[in-house]
Scaffold this active site. Structure first.
Site, PDB file in Angstrom:
ATOM      1  N   HIS A  24       0.015  10.299  14.035  1.00 44.82           N
ATOM      2  CA  HIS A  24       0.360   8.811  13.967  1.00 44.82           C
ATOM      3  C   HIS A  24      -0.909   8.141  13.428  1.00 44.82           C
ATOM      4  O   HIS A  24      -1.823   8.042  14.238  1.00 44.82           O
ATOM      5  CB  HIS A  24       0.695   8.378  15.284  1.00 44.82           C
ATOM      6  CG  HIS A  24       2.094   9.137  15.973  1.00 44.82           C
ATOM      7  ND1 HIS A  24       3.305   9.044  15.496  1.00 44.82           N
ATOM      8  CD2 HIS A  24       2.075  10.451  16.659  1.00 44.82           C
ATOM      9  CE1 HIS A  24       3.999   9.859  16.291  1.00 44.82           C
ATOM     10  NE2 HIS A  24       3.461  10.578  16.985  1.00 44.82           N
ATOM     11  N   HIS A 142      -5.705   8.618  -3.616  1.00 38.53           N
ATOM     12  CA  HIS A 142      -6.725   7.153  -3.561  1.00 38.53           C
ATOM     13  C   HIS A 142      -8.068   7.436  -2.799  1.00 38.53           C
ATOM     14  O   HIS A 142      -9.031   6.908  -3.009  1.00 38.53           O
ATOM     15  CB  HIS A 142      -6.398   5.985  -2.647  1.00 38.53           C
ATOM     16  CG  HIS A 142      -5.153   5.448  -3.312  1.00 38.53           C
ATOM     17  ND1 HIS A 142      -4.834   5.029  -4.563  1.00 38.53           N
ATOM     18  CD2 HIS A 142      -3.663   5.401  -2.825  1.00 38.53           C
ATOM     19  CE1 HIS A 142      -3.546   4.673  -4.937  1.00 38.53           C
ATOM     20  NE2 HIS A 142      -2.860   4.872  -3.615  1.00 38.53           N
ATOM     21  N   HIS A 179       2.071   3.927  -6.901  1.00 35.95           N
ATOM     22  CA  HIS A 179       0.722   3.663  -7.214  1.00 35.95           C
ATOM     23  C   HIS A 179      -0.282   4.303  -7.930  1.00 35.95           C
ATOM     24  O   HIS A 179       0.166   5.432  -8.220  1.00 35.95           O
ATOM     25  CB  HIS A 179      -0.028   3.507  -5.623  1.00 35.95           C
ATOM     26  CG  HIS A 179       0.608   2.784  -4.718  1.00 35.95           C
ATOM     27  ND1 HIS A 179       1.433   3.227  -3.767  1.00 35.95           N
ATOM     28  CD2 HIS A 179       0.582   1.457  -4.291  1.00 35.95           C
ATOM     29  CE1 HIS A 179       2.034   2.332  -2.852  1.00 35.95           C
ATOM     30  NE2 HIS A 179       1.543   1.146  -3.348  1.00 35.95           N
TER      31      HIS A 179
HETATM   32  O1  VJV Z   1      -2.578  -3.712  -0.709  1.00 33.64           O
HETATM   33  C1  VJV Z   1      -3.264  -3.190   0.085  1.00 33.64           C
HETATM   34  C2  VJV Z   1      -4.548  -3.862   0.498  1.00 33.64           C
HETATM   35  C3  VJV Z   1      -4.629  -4.975   1.578  1.00 33.64           C
HETATM   36  C4  VJV Z   1      -5.730  -5.082   2.463  1.00 33.64           C
HETATM   37  C5  VJV Z   1      -5.397  -4.344   3.814  1.00 33.64           C
HETATM   38  N1  VJV Z   1      -3.942  -4.896   4.153  1.00 33.64           N
HETATM   39  C6  VJV Z   1      -3.295  -4.143   5.429  1.00 33.64           C
HETATM   40  C7  VJV Z   1      -2.820  -4.697   3.244  1.00 33.64           C
HETATM   41  C8  VJV Z   1      -3.283  -5.420   1.813  1.00 33.64           C
HETATM   42  C9  VJV Z   1      -5.054  -5.100  -0.029  1.00 33.64           C
HETATM   43  N2  VJV Z   1      -3.366  -2.019   0.547  1.00 33.64           N
HETATM   44  C10 VJV Z   1      -2.048  -1.236   0.349  1.00 33.64           C
HETATM   45  C11 VJV Z   1      -2.266   0.429   0.307  1.00 33.64           C
HETATM   46  C12 VJV Z   1      -1.158   1.182  -0.244  1.00 33.64           C
HETATM   47  C13 VJV Z   1      -1.502   2.667  -0.171  1.00 33.64           C
HETATM   48  C14 VJV Z   1      -0.552   3.558  -0.796  1.00 33.64           C
HETATM   49  C15 VJV Z   1      -0.799   4.992  -0.611  1.00 33.64           C
HETATM   50  C16 VJV Z   1      -0.068   5.741  -1.655  1.00 33.64           C
HETATM   51  O2  VJV Z   1       1.422   5.866  -1.385  1.00 33.64           O
HETATM   52  O3  VJV Z   1      -0.437   5.567  -2.942  1.00 33.64           O
HETATM   53  C17 VJV Z   1      -0.505   6.984  -1.342  1.00 33.64           C
HETATM   54  C18 VJV Z   1      -0.261   7.960   0.046  1.00 33.64           C
HETATM   55  C19 VJV Z   1      -0.766  -1.635   1.324  1.00 33.64           C
HETATM   56  N3  VJV Z   1       0.460  -1.877   0.825  1.00 33.64           N
HETATM   57  C20 VJV Z   1       0.921  -2.059   1.947  1.00 33.64           C
HETATM   58  C21 VJV Z   1      -0.087  -1.930   3.022  1.00 33.64           C
HETATM   59  N4  VJV Z   1      -1.285  -1.463   2.581  1.00 33.64           N
HETATM   60  C22 VJV Z   1       0.365  -2.009   4.478  1.00 33.64           C
HETATM   61  C23 VJV Z   1      -0.478  -1.558   5.266  1.00 33.64           C
HETATM   62  C24 VJV Z   1      -0.334  -1.691   6.528  1.00 33.64           C
HETATM   63  C25 VJV Z   1       0.807  -2.362   7.369  1.00 33.64           C
HETATM   64  C26 VJV Z   1       1.664  -2.960   6.213  1.00 33.64           C
HETATM   65  C27 VJV Z   1       1.503  -2.812   4.754  1.00 33.64           C
HETATM   66  C28 VJV Z   1      -1.233  -1.265   7.527  1.00 33.64           C
HETATM   67  C29 VJV Z   1      -1.036  -1.325   8.999  1.00 33.64           C
HETATM   68  C30 VJV Z   1       0.176  -1.938   9.207  1.00 33.64           C
HETATM   69  N5  VJV Z   1       1.053  -2.565   8.645  1.00 33.64           N
HETATM   70  C31 VJV Z   1       0.546  -1.901  10.889  1.00 33.64           C
HETATM   71 ZN    ZN Z   2       2.008   5.209  -3.391  1.00 31.96          ZN
HETATM   72 CA    CA Z   3       1.241   6.838  -9.895  1.00 30.81          CA
END
Ligand code: VJV
Ligand code: ZN
Ligand code: CA
Length: 385
Positions: A24, A142, A179
């Site tokens: 988790h 990533h 992504h």
């Molecule tokens: O957009 C971002 C970075 C931020 C800073 C950190 N905050 C939490 C979000 C905005 C700029 N990160 C993306 C990362 C996406 C990773 C994708 C991975 C893959 O699919 O390509 C491969 C496995 C992001 N988008 C959405 C979130 N982070 C997100 C993170 C959370 C959340 C909700 C949305 C983390 C914790 C919790 N909620 C509780």
């Molecule tokens: Zn992704």
């Molecule tokens: Ca891709």
């Protein structure tokens, strides 16, 4: 249920460790490793074990992780726990630990299982013991040499490709996660032995904030450096890509790539966040459209490693990867999901191929898509036969 269809010619390996069902990231975190357990139960209830060589992978060793990642970062992953994390507070930002990449129980075990599966898949391809090897717990594109990023800590894909390079002169990496596959691109940016091709959402994220769609890299102008010039291909797209536009663009580009690069092995990252109705993605593919991309790469009959990746509406992730496991072994699955422990997740229809009706408009014009095709074809001409 016995899968039907022409008997399979090649051998297909499948790597899964049930430990992932207990991992988790945190209560409301979008990444849920339980989706691999859902997928695995679908694979079992559809009877696909008859056509798969199923393995519980050996966990990757510390030394194997250090083949790509720097020593102090792996030492950090090996020793940090939710209980002692406060003792590491001065290095958390250096290793990019935070909301996206939290410290959770069994984090290191999860990294070793994910990478162990992708390494075992590559080794088995190298030995010629399988033509296709699947690890849905891998695909964490990533992760960087020195830090975590975007829910990824250890880059199992880079380790997998490094293993394949021991036996194959050229390895092709394809990434259909919504992504950009930045960690893999960066690792092989200066070599002509690995071509990386990522299809992804690119540009302003459209949520009103100022952040670009994550990770913000993957412009069409990122082509590689030095010997690697023209060996990185990027297909930046806007929101709302549907089956028709995505699959035709994918086939047209990948046909040219296969013709010019002629890889000895292929690694396909099958992130399922490019499906419609994903919690984070903004594309509109159906399970069938996503699967057509996988089927197309299989049709070249080049040794193939198939990995997971993103995917945040977990019932659709499980459907998607179970369907792709089936098509890789030429099995045709009935649309009605058989009774099994997770059946309740698939209501109210209990179908493998639900209608994915997303309200997203396709923001990619025919003109823009043709431009992308033209520019990619120009980049590929520089490799030329
Ligand atoms: O957009 C971002 C970075 C931020 C800073 C950190 N905050 C939490 C979000 C905005 C700029 N990160 C993306 C990362 C996406 C990773 C994708 C991975 C893959 O699919 O390509 C491969 C496995 C992001 N988008 C959405 C979130 N982070 C997100 C993170 C959370 C959340 C909700 C949305 C983390 C914790 C919790 N909620 C509780
Ligand atoms: Zn992704
Ligand atoms: Ca891709």
């Amino acid at each position: 249920y016995q899968p039907t269809g022409p008997s399979r010619k090649g051998r297909t390996s499948y790597y899964y460790d049930d430990i992932v069902s207990t991992i988790h990231y945190g209560k409301r975190h979008p990444m849920k490793p339980q989706r691999m357990a859902l997928c695995h139960e679908l694979v079992l209830c559809y009877g696909l074990y008859d056509r798969l060589d199923m393995y519980q992978p050996r966990m990757a060793s510390e030394e194997e992780l250090k083949m790509f990642h720097v020593s102090d970062y792996v030492d950090f992953l090996r020793t940090v726990t939710p209980d002692n994390v406060s003792a590491f507070k001065d290095v958390l930002s250096r290793f990019n630990v935070g909301d996206d990449c939290p410290i959770f129980n069994d984090l290191y075990k999860f990294c070793r299982v994910s990478a162990g599966g992708s390494l075992a898949a590559a080794a088995q391809i190298n030995r010629g013991e399988a033509d296709v090897a699947i690890n849905w717990s891998g695909g964490l594109h990533h992760a960087k040499k020195t830090e975590a990023s975007g829910f990824c800590y250890v880059n199992d894909i880079v380790l997998c490709i490094m293993e394949l390079l021991r036996c194959h002169a050229r390895v092709l990496y394809i990434d259909i996660d919504v992504h950009h596959g930045d960690g893999v691109q960066e690792a092989f940016y200066k070599t002509d032995r690995v071509m990386t091709v990522s299809f992804h959402r690119y540009g302003p994220s459209g949520d009103g904030g100022s952040d670009p769609f994550f990770p913000g890299t993957g412009a069409i102008s990122e082509i590689g450096h030095d010997h690697g010039r023209y060996y990185s291909l990027n297909v930046p797209l806007k929101a709302g890509m549907d089956d028709t536009t995505y699959v035709s663009l994918f086939k047209s580009i990948m046909e040219q790539v296969m013709h010019t690069f002629r890889p000895g092995a292929i690694v396909l990252q099958c992130g399922a966040d490019s499906l419609g109705c994903d919690r984070l993605g903004q594309f509109c593919l159906s399970i069938d459209g996503h699967g057509q991309c996988v089927e197309y790469m299989k049709s070249f009959q080049v040794p193939l490693v198939v990995l997971g990746g993103g995917g945040y509406t977990i019932k659709n992730v499980a459907r998607c990867w179970a369907n792709e496991t089936a098509l890789l072994v030429n099995a045709k699955l009935p649309n009605a999901i058989p009774p099994h422990p997770y059946l309740e997740y698939y209501g109210p229809d209990y179908k493998l191929h639900p209608k994915i009706h997303d309200q997203l408009r396709n923001e990619n014009s025919t003109h823009e898509l043709n431009n992308i095709k033209r520019v990619i074809a120009e980049h590929l001409k520089f490799l030329g036969p």
